[in-house]
Design a protein around this motif. Structure first.
Motif, PDB file in Angstrom:
ATOM      1  N   ASP A 226       0.819  -1.224   0.000  1.00  9.37           N
ATOM      2  CA  ASP A 226       0.000   0.000   0.000  1.00  9.37           C
ATOM      3  C   ASP A 226       0.847   1.266   0.000  1.00  9.37           C
ATOM      4  OD1 ASP A 226      -2.253  -1.522  -0.038  1.00  9.37           O
ATOM      5  OD2 ASP A 226      -2.755  -1.261   2.083  1.00  9.37           O
ATOM      6  N   GLY A 227       1.844   1.263  -0.850  1.00 13.70           N
ATOM      7  CA  GLY A 227       2.679   2.444  -0.995  1.00 13.70           C
ATOM      8  C   GLY A 227       3.757   2.615   0.051  1.00 13.70           C
ATOM      9  N   GLU A 228       3.824   1.715   1.011  1.00 15.32           N
ATOM     10  CA  GLU A 228       4.830   1.785   2.076  1.00 15.32           C
ATOM     11  C   GLU A 228       5.745   0.569   1.982  1.00 15.32           C
ATOM     12  OE1 GLU A 228       5.037   1.178   6.929  1.00 15.32           O
ATOM     13  OE2 GLU A 228       3.103   1.561   5.943  1.00 15.32           O
ATOM     14  N   VAL A 229       7.005   0.749   2.310  1.00 15.10           N
ATOM     15  CA  VAL A 229       7.948  -0.366   2.307  1.00 15.10           C
ATOM     16  C   VAL A 229       8.186  -0.836   3.739  1.00 15.10           C
ATOM     17  CG1 VAL A 229      10.293  -1.129   1.777  1.00 15.10           C
ATOM     18  CG2 VAL A 229       9.091   0.396   0.199  1.00 15.10           C
ATOM     19  N   ILE A 230       7.866  -2.094   3.996  1.00 25.76           N
ATOM     20  CA  ILE A 230       8.155  -2.701   5.299  1.00 25.76           C
ATOM     21  C   ILE A 230       9.543  -3.327   5.212  1.00 25.76           C
ATOM     22  CG2 ILE A 230       7.422  -4.407   7.001  1.00 25.76           C
ATOM     23  CD1 ILE A 230       4.616  -4.279   5.770  1.00 25.76           C
ATOM     24  N   PRO A 231      10.505  -2.889   6.036  1.00 29.14           N
ATOM     25  CA  PRO A 231      11.844  -3.474   5.975  1.00 29.14           C
ATOM     26  C   PRO A 231      11.813  -4.977   6.245  1.00 29.14           C
ATOM     27  CG  PRO A 231      11.846  -1.458   7.286  1.00 29.14           C
ATOM     28  CD  PRO A 231      10.408  -1.822   7.052  1.00 29.14           C
ATOM     29  N   ALA A 232      12.597  -5.712   5.498  1.00 27.95           N
ATOM     30  CA  ALA A 232      12.617  -7.164   5.660  1.00 27.95           C
ATOM     31  C   ALA A 232      13.981  -7.708   5.263  1.00 27.95           C
ATOM     32  CB  ALA A 232      11.535  -7.816   4.807  1.00 27.95           C
ATOM     33  N   ASP A 233      14.521  -8.554   6.122  1.00 26.21           N
ATOM     34  CA  ASP A 233      15.727  -9.308   5.777  1.00 26.21           C
ATOM     35  C   ASP A 233      15.360 -10.688   5.232  1.00 26.21           C
ATOM     36  OD1 ASP A 233      17.459  -7.288   7.019  1.00 26.21           O
ATOM     37  OD2 ASP A 233      16.618  -8.049   8.901  1.00 26.21           O
ATOM     38  N   LEU A 234      14.119 -11.089   5.480  1.00 33.30           N
ATOM     39  CA  LEU A 234      13.650 -12.416   5.090  1.00 33.30           C
ATOM     40  C   LEU A 234      12.137 -12.359   4.921  1.00 33.30           C
ATOM     41  CD1 LEU A 234      14.736 -15.774   6.665  1.00 33.30           C
ATOM     42  CD2 LEU A 234      12.321 -15.266   6.475  1.00 33.30           C
ATOM     43  N   VAL A 235      11.638 -13.043   3.901  1.00 34.92           N
ATOM     44  CA  VAL A 235      10.202 -13.106   3.632  1.00 34.92           C
ATOM     45  C   VAL A 235       9.778 -14.566   3.572  1.00 34.92           C
ATOM     46  CG1 VAL A 235       8.398 -12.663   1.922  1.00 34.92           C
ATOM     47  CG2 VAL A 235      10.128 -10.918   2.376  1.00 34.92           C
ATOM     48  N   VAL A 236       8.651 -14.869   4.201  1.00 39.94           N
ATOM     49  CA  VAL A 236       8.044 -16.190   4.094  1.00 39.94           C
ATOM     50  C   VAL A 236       6.689 -16.019   3.427  1.00 39.94           C
ATOM     51  CG1 VAL A 236       7.325 -18.281   5.289  1.00 39.94           C
ATOM     52  CG2 VAL A 236       9.151 -16.876   6.264  1.00 39.94           C
ATOM     53  N   ILE A 237       6.479 -16.721   2.320  1.00 43.63           N
ATOM     54  CA  ILE A 237       5.210 -16.631   1.606  1.00 43.63           C
ATOM     55  C   ILE A 237       4.393 -17.886   1.884  1.00 43.63           C
ATOM     56  CG2 ILE A 237       4.092 -16.456  -0.645  1.00 43.63           C
ATOM     57  CD1 ILE A 237       6.580 -15.008  -1.658  1.00 43.63           C
ATOM     58  N   GLY A 238       3.177 -17.672   2.403  1.00 46.15           N
ATOM     59  CA  GLY A 238       2.265 -18.777   2.665  1.00 46.15           C
ATOM     60  C   GLY A 238       0.871 -18.405   2.191  1.00 46.15           C
ATOM     61  N   VAL A 239       0.635 -18.562   0.897  1.00 47.82           N
ATOM     62  CA  VAL A 239      -0.642 -18.134   0.319  1.00 47.82           C
ATOM     63  C   VAL A 239      -1.411 -19.326  -0.242  1.00 47.82           C
ATOM     64  CG1 VAL A 239       0.061 -15.762  -0.135  1.00 47.82           C
ATOM     65  CG2 VAL A 239       0.550 -17.527  -1.848  1.00 47.82           C
ATOM     66  N   GLY A 240      -1.218 -20.481   0.372  1.00 47.55           N
ATOM     67  CA  GLY A 240      -2.005 -21.645  -0.009  1.00 47.55           C
ATOM     68  C   GLY A 240      -1.272 -22.593  -0.937  1.00 47.55           C
ATOM     69  N   VAL A 241      -1.947 -23.692  -1.249  1.00 47.41           N
ATOM     70  CA  VAL A 241      -1.394 -24.718  -2.129  1.00 47.41           C
ATOM     71  C   VAL A 241      -2.424 -25.077  -3.197  1.00 47.41           C
ATOM     72  CG1 VAL A 241       0.069 -25.691  -0.320  1.00 47.41           C
ATOM     73  CG2 VAL A 241      -2.225 -26.623  -0.672  1.00 47.41           C
ATOM     74  N   GLN A 242      -1.971 -25.779  -4.215  1.00 51.08           N
ATOM     75  CA  GLN A 242      -2.868 -26.291  -5.235  1.00 51.08           C
ATOM     76  C   GLN A 242      -2.520 -27.742  -5.513  1.00 51.08           C
ATOM     77  OE1 GLN A 242      -1.238 -23.170  -8.062  1.00 51.08           O
ATOM     78  NE2 GLN A 242      -1.553 -24.856  -9.499  1.00 51.08           N
ATOM     79  N   PRO A 243      -3.533 -28.594  -5.694  1.00 49.53           N
ATOM     80  CA  PRO A 243      -3.271 -30.014  -5.870  1.00 49.53           C
ATOM     81  C   PRO A 243      -2.602 -30.318  -7.205  1.00 49.53           C
ATOM     82  CG  PRO A 243      -5.593 -29.532  -6.215  1.00 49.53           C
ATOM     83  CD  PRO A 243      -4.961 -28.268  -5.714  1.00 49.53           C
ATOM     84  N   ASN A 244      -1.729 -31.310  -7.186  1.00 53.36           N
ATOM     85  CA  ASN A 244      -1.000 -31.717  -8.389  1.00 53.36           C
ATOM     86  C   ASN A 244      -1.843 -32.722  -9.182  1.00 53.36           C
ATOM     87  OD1 ASN A 244       1.354 -30.171  -7.774  1.00 53.36           O
ATOM     88  ND2 ASN A 244       1.944 -31.738  -6.281  1.00 53.36           N
ATOM     89  N   THR A 245      -2.723 -32.198  -9.997  1.00 54.97           N
ATOM     90  CA  THR A 245      -3.677 -33.040 -10.727  1.00 54.97           C
ATOM     91  C   THR A 245      -3.325 -33.215 -12.199  1.00 54.97           C
ATOM     92  OG1 THR A 245      -5.043 -31.091 -11.203  1.00 54.97           O
ATOM     93  CG2 THR A 245      -5.578 -32.353  -9.208  1.00 54.97           C
ATOM     94  N   GLU A 246      -2.235 -32.610 -12.634  1.00 57.55           N
ATOM     95  CA  GLU A 246      -1.947 -32.576 -14.069  1.00 57.55           C
ATOM     96  C   GLU A 246      -1.780 -33.963 -14.685  1.00 57.55           C
ATOM     97  OE1 GLU A 246      -1.027 -28.644 -12.350  1.00 57.55           O
ATOM     98  OE2 GLU A 246      -0.526 -30.698 -11.791  1.00 57.55           O
ATOM     99  N   LEU A 247      -1.086 -34.865 -13.983  1.00 61.04           N
ATOM    100  CA  LEU A 247      -0.899 -36.218 -14.505  1.00 61.04           C
ATOM    101  C   LEU A 247      -2.240 -36.900 -14.740  1.00 61.04           C
ATOM    102  CD1 LEU A 247       2.030 -37.818 -12.457  1.00 61.04           C
ATOM    103  CD2 LEU A 247       1.942 -37.514 -14.936  1.00 61.04           C
TER     104      LEU A 247
END
Length: 412
Positions: A226-247
């Motif tokens: 939102d226009g502001e920078v939060i200082p970070a030395d490390l980022v963890v992304i946890g925005v969900g998963v999706q099933p591996n159905t392609e095969l």
């Protein structure tokens, strides 16, 4: 089935390895081929976001069995091998080295993969995901330096990553586009209880905010929100998963669309739309005989339960998999167990039993007719069986009695 016949399991996951173990326990003496793309022996994921991130446990502690166990049980474990195609008509699978393996019965236990955040800077060093043993080890090593951590996503993985970081002395900010933590799975009222609990332990939140990009050149230095920078030395992304159905989809096996919950469609016996092909774990969306609808569950207990049930079904036993979904989490001094399933988009009433400020309480999700869809306890050990009994009974409950801690759950 004759001894010469062979069961192939695609995915050396918790579901796949559990199925292999159940096959042997249930008397299958034929061949078992367990194929996994990772180099690690099959392992459980919960310890990765709990003991491993806290620096208390090694990733090897999450392994189900050592190599000797697979050898002793005559399980052909092929690690670092990826299945590239399934041929249900020929009853074969093709590996990435071009070789083929024949099967009499096939179990697809390919699990799921993390959803990637598609914003500028997402590939910078210092931006982490948490799914595999290797990723967990990299993250726990990084926590040791007590970096400034920004967690993207206030779901279960995000909150567990945040709590572990705080316990190890890191400064932590969680960014979440929804109105509070866990809003999508627990609703705003109960989700806010978790958010407040984390605030009391020093976690900062930015709700209703999305990540615009990650700052940095050689490594991540901040998160633009939102226009502001939060200082970070490390980022963890946890925005969900999706099933591996392609095969499965490429092989002509029915797969649900994302709008219908995703996953490989299966009956109550976990057999897919194609004969002799079954599915288990995160990837399966099965017809739940108790709920009367299709469900897909991404948690540890489901992998174990569906893996064991699929093994029985492949052996010709009568299976109607009706296990009640179960999930647990440990965050700071909070232990929680959740049982049940609330379909997305369902209207519900939340009933609390006990005072959340005390740190020990129960929560229930009721449909419009006062049937219990799901329930959880926080630091109230021994309550889960009663919650399961209420769900399985299908009876209408009195919300006032359900909220009254002096009334036995069996009498609500």
């Amino acid at each position: 089935m004759a001894d010469a016949e062979q069961i192939v399991i695609v995915g050396a996951s918790l579901a796949g390895a559990t199925a292999a173990e159940a096959l042997r326990k249930d008397g299958w003496s034929g061949g078992i081929v367990l194929i996994g793309s990772e180099q690690s022996l099959p392992y459980e994921r919960p310890p990765l976001s709990k003991g491993v991130l806290l620096g208390k446990d090694e990733t090897t502690s999450a392994q189900l069995h050592d190599q000797q166990w697979y050898d002793d049980n005559n399980i052909d474990l092929r690690l670092g091998a990826t299945v590239t195609a399934l041929d249900p008509a020929a009853h074969t699978v093709t590996l990435d080295d071009g070789s083929q393996v024949s099967y009499t019965k096939l179990l697809i236990a390919t699990g799921s993969r993390v959803r990637k955040l598609d914003v500028p800077g997402a590939d910078l060093p210092g931006v982490h995901y948490l799914r595999t043993a290797e990723e967990a080890q990299a993250l726990t090593d990084a926590y040791a330096a007590k970096p400034r951590v920004v967690v993207v996503g206030a779901g279960w993985i995000g909150l567990e990553a945040a709590s572990a970081a705080r316990e190890r002395g890191c400064e932590v900010t969680v960014v979440e586009p929804q109105s509070t933590a866990l809003a999508g799975v627990l609703g705003e009222e109960v989700g806010e209880l978790f958010a407040e609990f984390h605030r009391q332990h020093g976690v900062q939140f930015r709700f209703g905010a999305g990540v615009e990009w990650f700052e940095g050149t050689d490594k991540v230095t901040g998160v633009r929100v939102d226009g502001e920078v939060i200082p970070a030395d490390l980022v963890v992304i946890g925005v969900g998963v999706q099933p591996n159905t392609e095969l499965a989809e490429a092989a002509g096996i029915e797969v649900a669309t994302p709008e219908n919950g995703s996953g490989i469609v299966a009956g109550a016996d976990l057999q897919t739309s194609v004969a002799d092909v079954y599915a288990a774990g995160d990837v399966v969306r099965w017809d739940h005989p108790l709920f009367g609808r299709f469900v897909r569950v991404e948690h540890w207990q489901n992998a174990k339960d569906t893996g064991a049930s699929a093994a029985k079904a492949m052996l010709g036993q009568d299976v109607a998999h009706d296990a009640i979904p179960f999930f647990f989490t440990d965050q700071f001094d909070l232990g929680m167990e959740y049982a049940g399933d609330v379909p997305r988009g369902t209207s519900y009433q939340v009933v609390l039993r006990g005072d959340p400020k005390s740190g020990a309480y129960l929560a229930f999700w009721l449909d419009d007719d006062h049937h219990v869809l799901a329930g959880m306890h926080v630091n109230t050990w021994g309550a889960t069986d009663g919650i399961r009994d209420l769900i399985r009974s299908g009876k209408q409950v009195d919300p006032a009695r359900l909220a009254d801690s002096s009334v036995d759950l069996a009498d609500v």
